[in-house]
Design an enzyme around this catalytic site. Structure first.
Site, PDB file in Angstrom:
ATOM      1  N   HIS A   1       0.826  -1.289  -0.142  1.00 16.29           N
ATOM      2  CA  HIS A   1      -0.075   0.075  -0.047  1.00 16.29           C
ATOM      3  C   HIS A   1       0.819   1.059  -0.043  1.00 16.29           C
ATOM      4  O   HIS A   1       1.203   1.805   1.149  1.00 16.29           O
ATOM      5  CB  HIS A   1      -0.949   0.016   1.265  1.00 16.29           C
ATOM      6  CG  HIS A   1      -1.731  -1.161   1.198  1.00 16.29           C
ATOM      7  ND1 HIS A   1      -3.295  -0.958   0.883  1.00 16.29           N
ATOM      8  CD2 HIS A   1      -1.613  -2.423   1.427  1.00 16.29           C
ATOM      9  CE1 HIS A   1      -3.850  -2.358   1.084  1.00 16.29           C
ATOM     10  NE2 HIS A   1      -2.746  -2.893   1.438  1.00 16.29           N
TER      11      HIS A   1
ATOM     12  N   GLN B 224     -10.707   0.837   0.074  1.00 11.50           N
ATOM     13  CA  GLN B 224     -10.382   0.559   1.588  1.00 11.50           C
ATOM     14  C   GLN B 224     -11.835   0.523   2.645  1.00 11.50           C
ATOM     15  O   GLN B 224     -11.934  -0.186   3.365  1.00 11.50           O
ATOM     16  CB  GLN B 224      -9.443   1.515   2.057  1.00 11.50           C
ATOM     17  CG  GLN B 224      -9.017   1.599   3.690  1.00 11.50           C
ATOM     18  CD  GLN B 224      -8.360   0.333   3.994  1.00 11.50           C
ATOM     19  OE1 GLN B 224      -7.083   0.257   3.650  1.00 11.50           O
ATOM     20  NE2 GLN B 224      -8.829  -0.871   4.730  1.00 11.50           N
TER      21      GLN B 224
ATOM     22  N   TRP C 184      -1.027   0.550   9.956  1.00 14.08           N
ATOM     23  CA  TRP C 184      -1.264  -1.097  10.382  1.00 14.08           C
ATOM     24  C   TRP C 184      -0.141  -1.727  10.536  1.00 14.08           C
ATOM     25  O   TRP C 184      -0.026  -2.921  11.286  1.00 14.08           O
ATOM     26  CB  TRP C 184      -1.851  -1.699   9.019  1.00 14.08           C
ATOM     27  CG  TRP C 184      -3.326  -1.141   8.620  1.00 14.08           C
ATOM     28  CD1 TRP C 184      -4.231  -1.651   9.398  1.00 14.08           C
ATOM     29  CD2 TRP C 184      -3.515  -0.086   7.744  1.00 14.08           C
ATOM     30  NE1 TRP C 184      -5.462  -0.619   8.698  1.00 14.08           N
ATOM     31  CE2 TRP C 184      -4.990   0.168   7.752  1.00 14.08           C
ATOM     32  CE3 TRP C 184      -2.628   0.644   6.960  1.00 14.08           C
ATOM     33  CZ2 TRP C 184      -5.474   0.995   6.995  1.00 14.08           C
ATOM     34  CZ3 TRP C 184      -3.140   1.574   6.030  1.00 14.08           C
ATOM     35  CH2 TRP C 184      -4.561   1.639   6.019  1.00 14.08           C
TER      36      TRP C 184
ATOM     37  N   ASP D   7       3.177  -5.749   2.043  1.00 15.00           N
ATOM     38  CA  ASP D   7       1.695  -4.993   2.567  1.00 15.00           C
ATOM     39  C   ASP D   7       1.670  -3.791   3.029  1.00 15.00           C
ATOM     40  O   ASP D   7       1.368  -2.834   2.516  1.00 15.00           O
ATOM     41  CB  ASP D   7       0.805  -5.774   3.605  1.00 15.00           C
ATOM     42  CG  ASP D   7      -0.574  -5.735   3.723  1.00 15.00           C
ATOM     43  OD1 ASP D   7      -1.216  -5.250   2.904  1.00 15.00           O
ATOM     44  OD2 ASP D   7      -1.019  -6.165   4.800  1.00 15.00           O
TER      45      ASP D   7
HETATM   46 FE   FE2 Z   1      -3.462  -5.230   1.944  1.00 18.71          FE
END
Ligand code: FE2
Length: 428
Positions: free
Chosen positions: A63, A156, A319, A313
């Site tokens: 991302h 998202q 995150w 990721d």
């Molecule tokens: Fe993802």
């Protein structure tokens, strides 16, 4: 005339050493390792000393729009996926074109230094201005020829669950999205989730694009959208063009259901991407024991002949607060909680960051072979196992025969019984 001769390379999957000769950006028939090159015919010779050489690393899942935003506009206190999504939704409102581009440029440099030359990035399109997508579409042109960037229109907050979601997805295609995304487990209802998958495949089919869905990234064993994705892929004849990412709920499914599902995934020809870094910290948070660790059924999928890739990721975002974009770090994590420490499995992990994601992304002409592009990566390690064990620096990265990144590995010195001596972490 040979522009560059790389001596004593150890190609991934082979034991014998070889030389790699490069002319006009293409790999040409080399000389056997250790023999003298034709006199006067070589501009530059580099002795790799038995170091591991692979084709470029391929990042199938990152991302980029969110990289380096950790702590903005506020920290993720719980560290959970859901608080991360809430923090990100606040940050999206502050996005500017230059903010996105400057952060992404920095991470693309890090990735290239690690040998990554092909990147698929999800880009949040739950933003009426589509600021991140515009910034990344322009950046895709800027880095062309150095890093090939695929952009996924990623909703998202959901396609049906976000105001104007379907329209934003269509607008993203007009702006040049390469791949259609989705997040069915995050839609308001199971029915909305199913509809979002159908919408994504129809949109991709209409425009001849690929699909990459965030699918079942939850511990809930009732989250079963991979089966919908496989069924739609079969019905539309889109085999080979569709990827399911995360699919962590698979660790919660009962064995009988997983068995049937994996057969359908194989029949549909889906590519699978597991993201060990984020999901090892995000999943299993509702467990009191046993604690799940957030990966899909990697070994069972591979046993069924399905293409499974490793994604990074996140890089320093709401995150996942760590990382610098190195796929080898993600592979290192999967060795441990995927229990992939077998000899063949260590080699397979390198395939999961090179040839496997190249297939998922549809990278044309990928791989090291005579007559192919001189795109390659040299690891400061003699084998796949050592590359993983040491998370070895990439000493050399070639794109089209040009050196685009170099690293000088650290020197380690120990004072042993009164004498200073150099240390390498290789077995003597
Ligand atoms: Fe993802």
């Amino acid at each position: 005339m040979i522009d560059l001769l790389l001596r004593n390379a150890r190609l991934a999957g082979h034991d014998a050493l070889t030389d790699i000769a490069v002319a006009d950006g293409v790999i040409v028939p080399g000389t056997p390792a250790g023999t003298v090159p034709p006199a006067g015919g070589v501009a530059e010779v580099i002795d790799l000393g038995g170091r591991l050489v692979t084709p470029p690393l391929v990042e199938p899942h990152i991302h980029l729009d969110a990289v380096l935003t950790v702590g903005q506009p506020r920290p993720n206190i719980s560290g959970s996926l859901f608080e991360g999504i809430a923090v990100w939704a606040e940050r999206v409102r502050d996005l500017t074109y230059s903010d996105v581009q400057s952060r992404v440029r920095q991470v693309l440099r890090w990735q290239l230094t690690c040998g990554v030359q092909h990147v698929r990035s999800h880009v949040d399109v739950c933003d009426p201005q589509l600021t991140a997508l515009r910034a990344l579409a322009d950046l895709r042109e800027e880095v062309r020829g150095l890093i090939d960037l695929q952009l996924v229109a990623f909703p998202q907050q959901g396609i049906l669950g976000f105001d104007g979601g379907k329209e934003l997805m269509r607008k993203a295609v007009e702006l040049g999205a390469d791949v259609i995304g989705g997040i069915p487990h995050y839609e308001l209802t199971r029915e909305d989730g199913v509809e979002s998958v159908r919408f994504a495949l129809a949109l991709a089919d209409e425009h001849g694009l690929r699909v990459d869905i965030h699918c079942d990234e939850t511990d809930d064993d009732h989250s079963r959208f991979v089966e919908v994705l496989a069924a739609e892929t079969i019905r539309r004849g889109m085999s080979g063009r569709v990827t399911a990412s995360h699919t962590t709920a698979m660790h919660s499914y009962n064995g009988a259901y997983a068995y049937r599902l994996i057969r359908n995934i194989a029949r549909a020809g889906l590519h699978m991407v597991t993201n060990p870094l984020d999901n090892s910290v995000l999943q299993g948070r509702f467990d009191t024991g046993p604690v799940r660790r957030g990966h899909t059924r990697v070994k069972e999928l591979q046993a069924a002949g399905i293409n499974v890739c490793i994604g990074h990721d996140s890089v320093m975002d709401p995150w996942y607060p760590l990382g610098y974009g190195d796929p080898l770090q993600a592979a290192f994590v999967l060795v441990h909680y995927g229990q992939m420490s077998g000899d063949r499995e260590l080699r397979r992990l390198i395939e999961m960051i090179t040839v496997n994601p190249a297939a998922a992304l549809g990278v044309p002409g990928y791989g090291l072979r005579e007559g192919g592009p001189a795109d390659l990566v040299v690891f400061d390690a003699p084998s796949e196992a050592d590359a993983l064990r040491l998370i070895a620096p990439r000493t050399l990265v070639l794109r089209g025969g040009r050196i685009v990144a170099r690293s000088t590995p650290a020197q380690h010195i120990v004072t042993w019984q009164g004498t200073e001596e150099p240390v390498t972490f290789l077995r003597a």
